[in-house]
Design a protein around this motif. Sequence first.
Motif, short mmCIF file in Angstrom:
data_model
loop_
_atom_site.label_atom_id
_atom_site.label_comp_id
_atom_site.label_asym_id
_atom_site.label_seq_id
_atom_site.Cartn_x
_atom_site.Cartn_y
_atom_site.Cartn_z
N LEU A 74 2.81 6.44 -5.46
CA LEU A 74 2.43 6.57 -6.87
C LEU A 74 1.30 7.59 -7.04
O LEU A 74 1.34 8.42 -7.95
CB LEU A 74 2.01 5.21 -7.44
N LYS A 75 0.32 7.54 -6.15
CA LYS A 75 -0.79 8.50 -6.22
C LYS A 75 -0.31 9.93 -5.97
O LYS A 75 -0.69 10.87 -6.68
CB LYS A 75 -1.86 8.14 -5.19
N ILE A 76 0.54 10.09 -4.97
CA ILE A 76 1.07 11.43 -4.66
C ILE A 76 1.92 11.94 -5.83
O ILE A 76 1.84 13.10 -6.22
CB ILE A 76 1.87 11.40 -3.35
N GLU A 117 0.83 -1.21 0.00
CA GLU A 117 0.00 0.00 0.00
C GLU A 117 0.86 1.26 0.00
O GLU A 117 0.47 2.28 -0.57
CB GLU A 117 -0.93 -0.01 1.21
N THR A 118 2.00 1.21 0.62
CA THR A 118 2.88 2.38 0.66
C THR A 118 3.36 2.74 -0.74
O THR A 118 3.43 3.92 -1.09
CB THR A 118 4.09 2.10 1.58
N THR A 173 1.75 2.23 -3.58
CA THR A 173 0.66 2.84 -4.34
C THR A 173 0.36 4.25 -3.84
O THR A 173 -0.03 5.11 -4.61
CB THR A 173 -0.62 1.98 -4.28
N ASP A 174 0.57 4.47 -2.54
CA ASP A 174 0.37 5.83 -2.00
C ASP A 174 1.38 6.80 -2.62
O ASP A 174 1.02 7.91 -2.99
CB ASP A 174 0.50 5.84 -0.48
N LEU A 196 1.57 11.14 -8.96
CA LEU A 196 0.67 11.48 -10.07
C LEU A 196 0.04 12.86 -9.86
O LEU A 196 -0.06 13.65 -10.80
CB LEU A 196 -0.41 10.41 -10.21
N VAL A 197 -0.37 13.15 -8.64
CA VAL A 197 -0.95 14.47 -8.34
C VAL A 197 0.09 15.57 -8.55
O VAL A 197 -0.19 16.61 -9.15
CB VAL A 197 -1.52 14.50 -6.90
N SER A 244 0.85 16.14 -12.24
CA SER A 244 -0.22 16.82 -12.99
C SER A 244 -0.42 18.26 -12.53
O SER A 244 -1.36 18.93 -12.97
CB SER A 244 -1.53 16.05 -12.85
#
Length: 127
Positions: free
Chosen positions: A9-11, A3-4, A6-7, A13-14, A17
């Motif tokens: 990765l999400k940060i 999970e760490t 993917t977290d 991506l934000v 962008s």
Amino acid sequence: MEETGTDFLKIGLVLASFPLWGPFAKALYEELQVSLRPEGGLFGNSPSPLERKAIEAEIEAEEIAQVHEPLAHLRDQVGHRPGTHGRARHPGAARPSASAGPQTGGGRRGFRGSTAPTSPPPRNTFR
């Protein structure tokens, strides 16, 4: 541990962008600050009554920022008359015909539940 990753990765991506949504967020914040000036801004304290009157007087003295000029590029041309875009320039020049349809007021059409039309609809010839 999964999970760490993917977290992050999400940060990422934000943050990657940011050039897309950053200017929009900045303009939105500035617009809210301007529109909420009499109340102290978006996150500010309320101004005193004397300060509020000064802010309101300043707002009244400002020029309106949003002006609707759809034909601004034609304003300086000779013979331009504002408000004639999309309409007939001479009275009676573009009158709708009687068979143009219900939008032009050519004839009456029945609503649901009224009597049926006098002629049957055209037959579909496409096969």
